[in-house]
Design a protein around this motif. Sequence first.
Motif, mmCIF file in Angstrom:
data_model
loop_
_atom_site.group_PDB
_atom_site.id
_atom_site.type_symbol
_atom_site.label_atom_id
_atom_site.label_comp_id
_atom_site.label_asym_id
_atom_site.label_seq_id
_atom_site.Cartn_x
_atom_site.Cartn_y
_atom_site.Cartn_z
ATOM 1 N N ALA A 150 0.818 -1.209 0.000
ATOM 2 C CA ALA A 150 0.000 0.000 0.000
ATOM 3 C C ALA A 150 0.855 1.264 0.000
ATOM 4 O O ALA A 150 2.004 1.262 0.450
ATOM 5 N N ASP A 151 0.266 2.322 -0.526
ATOM 6 C CA ASP A 151 0.800 3.675 -0.383
ATOM 7 C C ASP A 151 0.052 4.307 0.789
ATOM 8 O O ASP A 151 -1.187 4.255 0.839
ATOM 9 N N ILE A 152 0.785 4.900 1.722
ATOM 10 C CA ILE A 152 0.182 5.386 2.965
ATOM 11 C C ILE A 152 0.604 6.828 3.217
ATOM 12 O O ILE A 152 1.782 7.169 3.085
ATOM 13 N N ALA A 153 -0.351 7.659 3.566
ATOM 14 C CA ALA A 153 -0.061 9.050 3.922
ATOM 15 C C ALA A 153 -0.840 9.415 5.171
ATOM 16 O O ALA A 153 -1.948 8.913 5.398
ATOM 17 N N VAL A 154 -0.272 10.288 5.984
ATOM 18 C CA VAL A 154 -0.933 10.786 7.189
ATOM 19 C C VAL A 154 -1.144 12.283 7.032
ATOM 20 O O VAL A 154 -0.217 13.016 6.669
ATOM 21 N N VAL A 155 -2.368 12.734 7.282
ATOM 22 C CA VAL A 155 -2.695 14.163 7.210
ATOM 23 C C VAL A 155 -3.396 14.562 8.506
ATOM 24 O O VAL A 155 -3.751 13.710 9.320
ATOM 25 N N GLN A 156 -3.631 15.840 8.673
ATOM 26 C CA GLN A 156 -4.135 16.331 9.950
ATOM 27 C C GLN A 156 -5.652 16.315 10.080
ATOM 28 O O GLN A 156 -6.186 16.117 11.166
ATOM 29 N N SER A 157 -6.366 16.533 8.978
ATOM 30 C CA SER A 157 -7.814 16.701 9.098
ATOM 31 C C SER A 157 -8.574 15.764 8.172
ATOM 32 O O SER A 157 -8.022 15.227 7.205
ATOM 33 N N ARG A 187 5.523 5.116 -0.047
ATOM 34 C CA ARG A 187 5.045 4.319 -1.169
ATOM 35 C C ARG A 187 5.455 2.858 -1.005
ATOM 36 O O ARG A 187 6.498 2.529 -0.452
ATOM 37 N N ASN A 188 4.598 1.986 -1.525
ATOM 38 C CA ASN A 188 4.903 0.549 -1.620
ATOM 39 C C ASN A 188 5.299 -0.072 -0.280
ATOM 40 O O ASN A 188 6.252 -0.853 -0.185
ATOM 41 N N GLN A 189 4.548 0.262 0.740
ATOM 42 C CA GLN A 189 4.770 -0.339 2.053
ATOM 43 C C GLN A 189 4.118 -1.721 2.105
ATOM 44 O O GLN A 189 2.979 -1.889 1.700
ATOM 45 N N GLN A 190 4.857 -2.712 2.592
ATOM 46 C CA GLN A 190 4.305 -4.064 2.703
ATOM 47 C C GLN A 190 3.858 -4.314 4.136
ATOM 48 O O GLN A 190 4.614 -4.085 5.081
ATOM 49 N N ILE A 191 2.624 -4.749 4.267
ATOM 50 C CA ILE A 191 2.050 -5.054 5.578
ATOM 51 C C ILE A 191 1.770 -6.543 5.637
ATOM 52 O O ILE A 191 0.972 -7.071 4.834
ATOM 53 N N ARG A 227 -3.831 3.644 -0.107
ATOM 54 C CA ARG A 227 -4.190 3.040 -1.390
ATOM 55 C C ARG A 227 -3.561 1.653 -1.442
ATOM 56 O O ARG A 227 -2.343 1.516 -1.398
ATOM 57 N N VAL A 228 -4.400 0.621 -1.494
ATOM 58 C CA VAL A 228 -3.894 -0.748 -1.545
ATOM 59 C C VAL A 228 -3.640 -1.113 -3.006
ATOM 60 O O VAL A 228 -4.565 -1.189 -3.810
ATOM 61 N N THR A 229 -2.389 -1.310 -3.333
ATOM 62 C CA THR A 229 -2.025 -1.629 -4.710
ATOM 63 C C THR A 229 -1.992 -3.126 -4.980
ATOM 64 O O THR A 229 -2.155 -3.560 -6.122
ATOM 65 N N GLU A 230 -1.792 -3.905 -3.930
ATOM 66 C CA GLU A 230 -1.796 -5.365 -4.084
ATOM 67 C C GLU A 230 -2.211 -6.006 -2.769
ATOM 68 O O GLU A 230 -1.817 -5.545 -1.689
ATOM 69 N N ARG A 231 -3.012 -7.036 -2.873
ATOM 70 C CA ARG A 231 -3.412 -7.797 -1.686
ATOM 71 C C ARG A 231 -3.372 -9.274 -2.040
ATOM 72 O O ARG A 231 -4.134 -9.740 -2.887
ATOM 73 N N ARG A 232 -2.463 -9.999 -1.406
ATOM 74 C CA ARG A 232 -2.280 -11.422 -1.697
ATOM 75 C C ARG A 232 -2.631 -12.255 -0.477
ATOM 76 O O ARG A 232 -2.408 -11.845 0.659
#
Length: 301
Positions: A150-157, A187-191, A227-232
């Motif tokens: 997934a691509d991950i972002a943190v925002v305030q509101s 970007r492209n973080q694997q969980i 944004r989940v770009t891949e889920r296996r």
Amino acid sequence: MRTRTGRLLAGAAIVVALVSGCGSTPSKVDAAAVIGDDTVTLSDVQPRITAALARPDLVSTLKSQGYGPPDIGRAIVSQVVLHDLLGRAAAQQQIVVSDDEVNAAIAQAGGEQVLAQSTLDAGGVRERITDQLIATKLAEREIDRLSVTADIAVVQSRDEALTLARAIAAGGPAADRALATAATAQRNQQIRPATTPQAAATPLIGIPAGSTAAFPISSQQGWVVVRVTERRTDAPPAGPATASRLDPQTLSEAGIRLLTPVAAQAGVEVSPRYGTWDPVTLSVVPNADQAGELLPSASAG
């Protein structure tokens, strides 16, 4: 509140008005919730809420934790919706919970009377334990080999989160530009719960591939856009079984997280008298201003 919904009493997402249904669609008149073609009526829910509010020890305990009668109502409606979704998932995956399994779980927890006195169970102890066992089995089937990129972002509101999520979900170069402007984007973080067991309790594991979600971390820490770009579900095993490294509550919670696509496919609507359904945390929340969003990709629409 020793229930899954009690831990999620501050989430959000999809405001619903009570309107009359027609044809083959389920009626929303006098509906507490509508899940796909299933309608949970106010007469189904209100007696359960009334019974809970008539338990002074429970109400007092919840009050000391900052929860009031509206929170109890939302928790009960959440439980009712999750019961329906768990039934759908069990049928789809041919999961069966036997009476012996329910009896053993109740006995291990101290007996039916102890559970009835210490928990908020909208449909009774046996129904609640059955739901927990289904959720646990869902998690056991998937989390060892589950991998989410997934691509991950943190925002305030919330406004920032929804603006970013919608730009990303629209796809194309604009999505990449939107992520590039987010100060905390990764970007492209694997969980993988197999390597990071605590990930099993996050909404990340249930978001369908191609979808974008926005949801609050907490009132102090801001919002996450994913944004989940891949889920296996066929990733190579990594170490000891994940289920053996999670406590029963977290394992059951992981199973609930995996209901996200089931809820999205069915569609869930909740009467405004109780609040708003959050499609990411899978709970009824106070109002739409706290609501997250779950957005399919533009190509899926």
